[in-house]
Design a protein around this motif. Structure first.
Motif, PDB file in Angstrom:
ATOM      1  N   MET A 134      48.708  57.039  60.446  1.00  0.00           N
ATOM      2  CA  MET A 134      50.023  56.442  60.645  1.00  0.00           C
ATOM      3  C   MET A 134      50.680  56.121  59.302  1.00  0.00           C
ATOM      4  N   ALA A 135      51.999  56.086  59.292  1.00  0.00           N
ATOM      5  CA  ALA A 135      52.747  55.674  58.095  1.00  0.00           C
ATOM      6  C   ALA A 135      53.414  54.344  58.388  1.00  0.00           C
ATOM      7  N   GLU A 136      52.604  53.326  58.592  1.00  0.00           N
ATOM      8  CA  GLU A 136      53.124  51.986  58.890  1.00  0.00           C
ATOM      9  C   GLU A 136      53.231  51.175  57.602  1.00  0.00           C
ATOM     10  N   PRO A 137      54.019  50.150  57.490  1.00  0.00           N
ATOM     11  CA  PRO A 137      55.040  49.741  58.451  1.00  0.00           C
ATOM     12  C   PRO A 137      56.271  50.645  58.350  1.00  0.00           C
ATOM     13  N   ALA A 138      56.763  51.044  59.492  1.00  0.00           N
ATOM     14  CA  ALA A 138      57.829  52.034  59.523  1.00  0.00           C
ATOM     15  C   ALA A 138      59.083  51.579  58.771  1.00  0.00           C
ATOM     16  N   VAL A 139      59.328  50.254  58.743  1.00  0.00           N
ATOM     17  CA  VAL A 139      60.575  49.774  58.130  1.00  0.00           C
ATOM     18  C   VAL A 139      60.566  49.866  56.608  1.00  0.00           C
ATOM     19  N   VAL A 140      59.373  49.903  56.037  1.00  0.00           N
ATOM     20  CA  VAL A 140      59.302  49.897  54.574  1.00  0.00           C
ATOM     21  C   VAL A 140      59.429  51.335  54.054  1.00  0.00           C
ATOM     22  N   PRO A 141      60.351  51.568  53.106  1.00  0.00           N
ATOM     23  CA  PRO A 141      60.463  52.926  52.562  1.00  0.00           C
ATOM     24  C   PRO A 141      59.302  53.229  51.611  1.00  0.00           C
ATOM     25  N   LEU A 142      58.970  54.504  51.487  1.00  0.00           N
ATOM     26  CA  LEU A 142      57.902  54.899  50.562  1.00  0.00           C
ATOM     27  C   LEU A 142      58.484  54.998  49.167  1.00  0.00           C
ATOM     28  N   ARG A 143      57.726  54.466  48.220  1.00  0.00           N
ATOM     29  CA  ARG A 143      58.184  54.518  46.836  1.00  0.00           C
ATOM     30  C   ARG A 143      57.026  55.036  45.999  1.00  0.00           C
ATOM     31  N   SER A 144      56.991  56.356  45.828  1.00  0.00           N
ATOM     32  CA  SER A 144      55.865  56.942  45.113  1.00  0.00           C
ATOM     33  C   SER A 144      56.230  58.344  44.669  1.00  0.00           C
ATOM     34  N   ASP A 145      55.609  58.792  43.577  1.00  0.00           N
ATOM     35  CA  ASP A 145      55.835  60.179  43.146  1.00  0.00           C
ATOM     36  C   ASP A 145      55.024  61.133  44.005  1.00  0.00           C
ATOM     37  N   LEU A 146      54.094  60.568  44.756  1.00  0.00           N
ATOM     38  CA  LEU A 146      53.230  61.351  45.638  1.00  0.00           C
ATOM     39  C   LEU A 146      53.833  61.262  47.038  1.00  0.00           C
ATOM     40  N   GLY A 147      53.821  62.386  47.757  1.00  0.00           N
ATOM     41  CA  GLY A 147      54.412  62.350  49.100  1.00  0.00           C
ATOM     42  C   GLY A 147      53.476  61.716  50.121  1.00  0.00           C
ATOM     43  N   PHE A 148      54.040  61.184  51.185  1.00  0.00           N
ATOM     44  CA  PHE A 148      53.216  60.694  52.295  1.00  0.00           C
ATOM     45  C   PHE A 148      54.076  60.496  53.536  1.00  0.00           C
ATOM     46  N   ALA A 149      53.631  61.061  54.641  1.00  0.00           N
ATOM     47  CA  ALA A 149      54.274  60.819  55.933  1.00  0.00           C
ATOM     48  C   ALA A 149      53.179  60.869  56.989  1.00  0.00           C
ATOM     49  N   ALA A 150      53.430  60.274  58.129  1.00  0.00           N
ATOM     50  CA  ALA A 150      52.426  60.277  59.200  1.00  0.00           C
ATOM     51  C   ALA A 150      52.051  61.717  59.529  1.00  0.00           C
ATOM     52  N   GLY A 151      50.781  61.945  59.806  1.00  0.00           N
ATOM     53  CA  GLY A 151      50.334  63.298  60.131  1.00  0.00           C
ATOM     54  C   GLY A 151      48.840  63.318  60.293  1.00  0.00           C
ATOM     55  N   GLY A 184      48.073  67.862  51.233  1.00  0.00           N
ATOM     56  CA  GLY A 184      49.295  67.554  50.479  1.00  0.00           C
ATOM     57  C   GLY A 184      48.956  66.858  49.170  1.00  0.00           C
ATOM     58  N   TRP A 185      48.056  65.916  49.223  1.00  0.00           N
ATOM     59  CA  TRP A 185      47.700  65.174  48.009  1.00  0.00           C
ATOM     60  C   TRP A 185      46.970  66.052  47.010  1.00  0.00           C
ATOM     61  N   GLU A 186      46.044  66.876  47.517  1.00  0.00           N
ATOM     62  CA  GLU A 186      45.306  67.767  46.620  1.00  0.00           C
ATOM     63  C   GLU A 186      46.297  68.650  45.858  1.00  0.00           C
ATOM     64  N   ARG A 187      47.304  69.151  46.589  1.00  0.00           N
ATOM     65  CA  ARG A 187      48.293  70.019  45.954  1.00  0.00           C
ATOM     66  C   ARG A 187      49.074  69.233  44.890  1.00  0.00           C
ATOM     67  N   SER A 188      49.513  68.026  45.256  1.00  0.00           N
ATOM     68  CA  SER A 188      50.278  67.216  44.308  1.00  0.00           C
ATOM     69  C   SER A 188      49.458  66.902  43.065  1.00  0.00           C
ATOM     70  N   LEU A 189      48.142  66.673  43.243  1.00  0.00           N
ATOM     71  CA  LEU A 189      47.286  66.340  42.111  1.00  0.00           C
ATOM     72  C   LEU A 189      47.404  67.403  41.028  1.00  0.00           C
ATOM     73  N   SER A 190      47.377  68.684  41.430  1.00  0.00           N
ATOM     74  CA  SER A 190      47.470  69.731  40.418  1.00  0.00           C
ATOM     75  C   SER A 190      48.925  69.950  39.982  1.00  0.00           C
ATOM     76  N   ASP A 191      49.856  69.874  40.952  1.00  0.00           N
ATOM     77  CA  ASP A 191      51.270  70.070  40.596  1.00  0.00           C
ATOM     78  C   ASP A 191      51.746  69.036  39.581  1.00  0.00           C
ATOM     79  N   LEU A 192      51.332  67.778  39.798  1.00  0.00           N
ATOM     80  CA  LEU A 192      51.811  66.708  38.916  1.00  0.00           C
ATOM     81  C   LEU A 192      50.935  66.549  37.684  1.00  0.00           C
ATOM     82  N   GLY A 193      49.862  67.353  37.619  1.00  0.00           N
ATOM     83  CA  GLY A 193      48.974  67.306  36.450  1.00  0.00           C
ATOM     84  C   GLY A 193      48.328  65.952  36.266  1.00  0.00           C
ATOM     85  N   ILE A 194      47.808  65.392  37.342  1.00  0.00           N
ATOM     86  CA  ILE A 194      47.211  64.052  37.255  1.00  0.00           C
ATOM     87  C   ILE A 194      45.863  64.123  36.532  1.00  0.00           C
TER      88      ILE A 194
END
Lengths: 789, 289
Positions: A51-68, A76-86
């Motif tokens: 879940m992506a709770e609490p629904a009312v709070v907006p996400l504030r991150s360079d990494l993506g995240f949505a319920a799924g 998604g995170w694994e991909r971002s790890l290499s894309d963002l060069g973490i």
């Protein structure tokens, strides 16, 4: 080389902090003790919906995240790890952190060390999984996680543990394997109610075998597990061992860094500033360890803490939401100042951690009623908790008195604690600012702060005494009585006191309900049912010294116990009390006489109580002397609720020609509501417990309902026109609509909503051609029983 | 405990129907037409229109019963009114016809209407009598629980028979497979036990009414068996006796349930036939105006 920032733990919080640190130009490193990121989410079962709770709070991150699904999020995170060069280093367990800004030294398990100016601890609360603790515990066939239970087929698998994780794994594995569960104790005490039901049923029908009171003696690598059972050592050959025996809490490690905790209670969180900084300068704590177990909040904190470390002042992600909430308030103040007003005006929140209070306000509504606006009516079924920030309200008591409450006081705790209807109407007597907090938030607060619980409990006692016994007693006297009162808990079937016992005090039933029974001619006859908000045990206190009846909890019940000596003092001080009690005693005696004349009526009440109807608010019963078995009630239910009937007429027990079908009884404290992740189960003001569209289909409510009245249902085809069906027979007959197969559609939980949206009331009752279907509340059982006999 | 369809709301619709009938009787009594009373007089036509409207309304019950969103009263109220107005219809139609009968479509419509009302009365009787008997017969258990108990007895019988020679196993299995509860509503209503059983050395199956053939066979085996087997056979017989009792209970349950349904198989088709005949009656009346 000294780093500007080390982030310990690559969960959602750490994963979000790292790319932002990179973006702000910090020289940083992310350390993770396991071989992959987001270890906790990796451990979820395959396909789990996150879940992506609490629904009312907006996400504030360079990494993506949505319920799924778990997989989609991890990919998604694994991909971002290499894309963002973490910059991340895996298998790097930190065993010690010494020093403070700007000179931290981190020691790693492999012996290496790092130096850093700032450290973020985002290690979560899971800790490292506890090992079995015997030889062979690290063997390849011994695992401490389970990704996909369907990966294994036809194996014999030993599951070690008795918590929710162990039970969930065992149940899932038992579909395709032979499963043995090994429990150190004689019951599954730590499990959630739903899981407890599942595992007990599985053991009963022998789909899982269980060793109770059994420890693991050793593990043979060949592979077998040797067990120490009650009757001696047993060898169990198996193909795989899965141990789910919890984790080592990280607290010791955290304390070793110098971080302080306010108390020894294991649930306490470290003391943090509004910028997530601990008492050790430069050492920050975010995520679950800081009290934020939700993914989105943890990710937002990861972003924010990096800004704070850079020295930037940024507003928290929920700032806008609070600003919207506060905009109609009569204060022209900033969000933080308004929060301060709330804290300063309401003593109950005095010692609550700033971040937790912020969460509470975020989940609450701010009401600004004008003079004489009604806040709630007597007999409404709402159960929110309302604190007065400013203004005054009047509570109308039964005796017609008005009690005025002012700033800092609260109301609504009666329904909150008892689960029953509002006991009084409340209206604003001056323009007010009120904070209306949902039940589950205030319950959470009561569980974390003992002080809050005590204050609310004390108010509950005082107000119960005032409402039922001593309306005119001075506040001080009642508070003194409340101090001496004891809170007692009983399980269903427990006896509060027995006939013939010495009368040692009075029980105010706080929640649940009890039945009163007497021994008449050698038989135990139930004479009445007493719901929460009333009292029992008064007879022995004004007359005889012995109990004249036995009182048994019909469901899990809490009572407030007033000792006899305290009660006697109250009797002396309050002129009206003796009279009120004597009136009650007279009522009880005449009730007893009536029931003694019809002893079978008592049996019917006991039968109804055995069906768990003691906690019901509104139940469907069927008069078997009239029921013709046409099932029009079920068809009516289906046709008024998208094709799925929420009641099963034929199922369920009968006694004395009263049948209790499988159908929701709208419990006072609904079991189904306890663990609903999207908070989709609600109670309408008239008492109907219903499920909103936001249901995610997790099935928790279905498992938690002890009465089997919730089902997971697919969508069904639309109903044909009734006349065209009657005349031509085209389309599905009423009650026979087929399910529609939509790919990816989830089954959602459905249950009786008492047809709250239909004018005219419940369709089952209105559609019964013979009048056999009736709905009633438990307080009407006594009448029903008398009519039936 | 609750009010039945007849007693609904203090017999409200009984009084309404009685009043309506009384008004019609008084009108008939006061009416003095030039010809003998029949459907063609002014009053005859008026009573005919009233009767036709009542038939239409009574038939509408089938729709109202299934119109679950309808806010007009409860189905119980409708049924109560349906019963009382259906009865008053008989009187009103007799008055409409001026008690004239013949071998024609008009009398056919009347006969069909009478059959519908009589079948409805049977339904009322059944609805008033059967539910209580059904409930008493079940003794607190549901039908599926009774069937579960039956299955449980069968399972235990198989387990006990497994300790005995193969013939016993075969007899138990055959007894289970060929026990019949009646498939059609009619069979259930007649409560016939058509169960059969295949006994060893018999060329064909024999009737096993009340499990008697099986019990007789077991008794015979028991008399010839050694002490240990005899005890096991006795255990099996005891299970069969329970089964016999349980089967009787289930059959009675099915019989009563069938009774609650079967009258509708007359009431509904007869209503359809009545509607056709009524239509023909109305059309011919206007044709010969």
């Amino acid at each position: 080389m000294k780093l500007e920032l080390v982030i310990v733990g690559a969960g959602p919080a750490g994963l979000s902090a790292a790319p932002h640190a990179g973006k702000l130009g910090l020289n940083y490193l992310l350390l993770e003790s396991s071989p992959a990121p987001a270890n906790t989410i990796q451990r979820y079962q395959k396909g789990k919906h996150v879940m992506a709770e609490p629904a009312v709070v907006p996400l504030r991150s360079d990494l993506g995240f949505a319920a799924g699904t778990r997989e989609a999020i991890l990919d998604g995170w694994e991909r971002s790890l290499s894309d963002l060069g973490i910059e991340v280093r895996y298998n790097a367990e930190v065993v010690a952190i010494r020093g403070e800004r700007p000179d931290f030294v981190l020691t790693l398990a492999d012996g290496g060390s790092l130096t850093a100016e700032n450290v973020i601890l985002s290690i979560g609360l899971q800790g490292n999984p506890r090992k079995i603790g015997v030889d062979g515990e690290t063997d390849r066939s011994v695992q401490y996680t389970l990704d996909d239970p369907d990966e294994y087929r036809g194996e014999t698998i030993a599951v070690v543990g008795a918590g929710d994780a162990a039970i969930e794994n065992a149940i899932a594995l038992a579909r395709n394997n032979t499963v043995i569960i090994i429990n150190r104790r004689d019951e599954f005490a730590r499990a959630k109610d739903g899981n407890l039901t599942l595992i007990t049923r599985a053991i009963e029908d022998e789909s899982i075998s269980c060793f109770y009171n059994t420890g693991v003696a050793s593990i043979e690598t060949s592979l077998a597990i040797n067990l120490n059972t009650e009757t001696g050592e047993t060898r169990v050959p198996c193909d795989r061992i899965i141990a789910r025996i919890g984790a080592i809490p990280p607290r010791k490690f955290v304390e070793s860094t110098g971080i302080r905790f306010p108390s020894d209670d294991p649930t306490t969180l470290p003391e943090l500033s509004g910028k997530y900084e601990s008492n050790v300068p430069g050492l920050y704590v975010i995520g679950a360890l800081g009290g934020y177990p939700l993914i989105k909040q943890a990710m937002n904190q990861g972003f924010e803490v990096v800004e704070f470390i850079k020295g930037n002042e940024i507003l928290p992600a929920d700032h806008g939401i609070l600003e919207d909430k506060f905009q109609y308030l009569p204060y022209d103040k900033s969000v933080d100042e308004t929060l301060d007003i709330i804290r300063n005006n309401i003593p109950l929140f005095e010692n609550v951690n700033g971040l937790i209070l912020r969460e509470l306000v975020l989940a609450s509504e701010l009401l600004t009623p004008s003079k004489s606006d009604v806040i709630f009516h007597k007999n409404d079924y709402t159960n929110t908790f309302i604190s007065i920030v400013e203004g005054e309200v009047e509570v109308e008591t039964d005796s017609g008195n008005l009690i005025t409450l002012g700033p800092g006081q609260f109301f609504g705790e009666m329904s909150l604690l008892s689960g029953r209807r509002r006991s009084a109407s409340v209206r604003a007597s001056a323009p007010c600012v009120l904070l209306e907090t949902p039940r589950r938030e205030i319950v959470k607060l009561m569980n974390s702060y003992d002080q809050v619980r005590k204050v609310i409990d004390r108010h509950f006692i005082v107000r119960t005494l005032r409402a039922g016994l001593v309306p005119d007693a001075p506040q001080g006297e009642l508070e003194a009585v409340a101090e001496t009162a004891e809170l007692l808990s009983f399980r269903a079937g427990d006896v509060l006191f027995r006939e013939g016992d010495e009368s040692d005090g009075l029980h105010l039933i706080r929640n649940g309900s009890v039945s009163v029974s007497r021994n008449i001619g050698g038989r135990n006859i139930v004479t009445t049912y007493v719901a929460a908000g009333n009292y029992v045990g008064e007879m022995g206190l004004v007359g005889e010294a012995r109990r004249s009846a036995t009182v048994t909890a019909t469901v899990a019940t809490e009572s407030i116990f007033l000792r006899a000596d305290i009660f006697q003092t109250m009797l002396q001080r309050n002129a009206g009390l003796r009279e009120r009690i004597q009136t009650k005693v007279r009522e009880r005696i005449s009730e007893n006489l009536r029931m003694e004349a019809a002893p079978d009526a008592g049996d019917l009440i006991s039968f109804l109580m055995q069906q768990g109807l003691g906690e019901a608010t509104d139940v469907l019963l069927i008069d078997e002397t009239l029921c013709v078995g046409c099932d029009n009630c079920e068809t009516a239910c289906a046709e008024t609720h998208d094709g799925t009937s929420r009641l099963k007429r034929a199922a369920g027990p009968s006694y004395a020609q009263v049948h209790v079908p499988t159908s929701c009884r709208h419990c006072e404290d609904p079991h189904c509501m306890k663990d609903c992740p999207p908070d989709a189960i609600r109670r309408a003001p008239n008492g109907e417990v219903y499920i909103e569209d936001s249901c995610i289909g997790c099935g928790n409510c279905e498992r938690n309902c002890p009465y089997g009245v919730i089902q997971m249902a697919s969508a069904r085809e639309d109903a044909p026109n009734l006349l065209s069906w009657i005349l031509t027979g085209s389309g599905a007959a009423p009650g026979q609509r087929q399910t529609v197969a939509t790919p990816n559609a989830i089954k959602k939980a459905v249950k009786c909503d008492m047809c709250k949206d239909l004018s005219g009331g419940p369709a089952c009752v209105r559609a019964c051609p013979t009048g056999a279907a009736i709905r009633m509340s438990p307080s009407e059982f006594v009448n029903l029983a008398r009519k039936a006999n | 405990m609750q009010a039945s369809i007849l007693a609904f709301r203090g017999r409200r619709y009984l009084w309404v129907a009685l009043a309506l009938t009384a008004i019609c009787i008084i009108a008939y009594w006061l009416d003095d037409p030039q010809e003998p009373p029949n459907g063609g007089t002014l009053l005859g036509y008026s009573l005919g229109v009233l009767g036709a409207l009542m038939v239409a309304w009574l038939t509408w019950f089938g729709v109202r019963k299934r119109d679950y969103l309808s806010g007009s009263g409860t189905v119980q109220g409708w049924l109560s009114a349906h019963v009382y107005f259906g009865l008053s219809l008989m009187v009103i139609v007799l008055l409409h016809a001026g008690f004239q009968f013949g071998w024609n479509i008009h009398t056919l419509a009347f006969v069909l209407m009478t059959l519908v009302v009589v079948s409805g009365l049977c339904g009322v009787f059944i609805y008033m009598q059967f539910p209580e008997r059904l409930s008493e017969n079940r003794g607190g258990a549901s039908r599926s629980e009774l069937l579960d108990q039956l299955e449980d007895i069968d399972r235990r019988s198989r387990r006990v028979a497994a300790k005995l020679p193969e013939a016993f196993r075969d007899v138990v299995t055959s007894g289970v497979q060929r026990t019949e509860l009646g498939t059609t509503l009619w069979q259930r209503l007649r409560n016939q036990d058509r169960s059969q059983i295949q006994l060893p050395n018999a060329s064909a199956t024999v009737p096993n009414k009340g499990q008697e053939a099986a019990m007789d066979w077991l008794a015979e085996q028991q008399s010839r068996a050694d002490a240990e087997s005899a005890a096991t056979i006795a255990e099996l017989s005891a299970l069969l006796r329970n089964k016999r009792k349980l089967l009787r209970q289930i059959r009675e349950d099915l019989r009563l349930q069938a009774g609650l349904e079967i009258w509708l198989y007359a009431h509904v088709p007869l209503t359809a036939a009545l509607l056709m005949a009524l239509l023909a009656h109305i059309v011919t009346v206007f044709l010969y105006w």
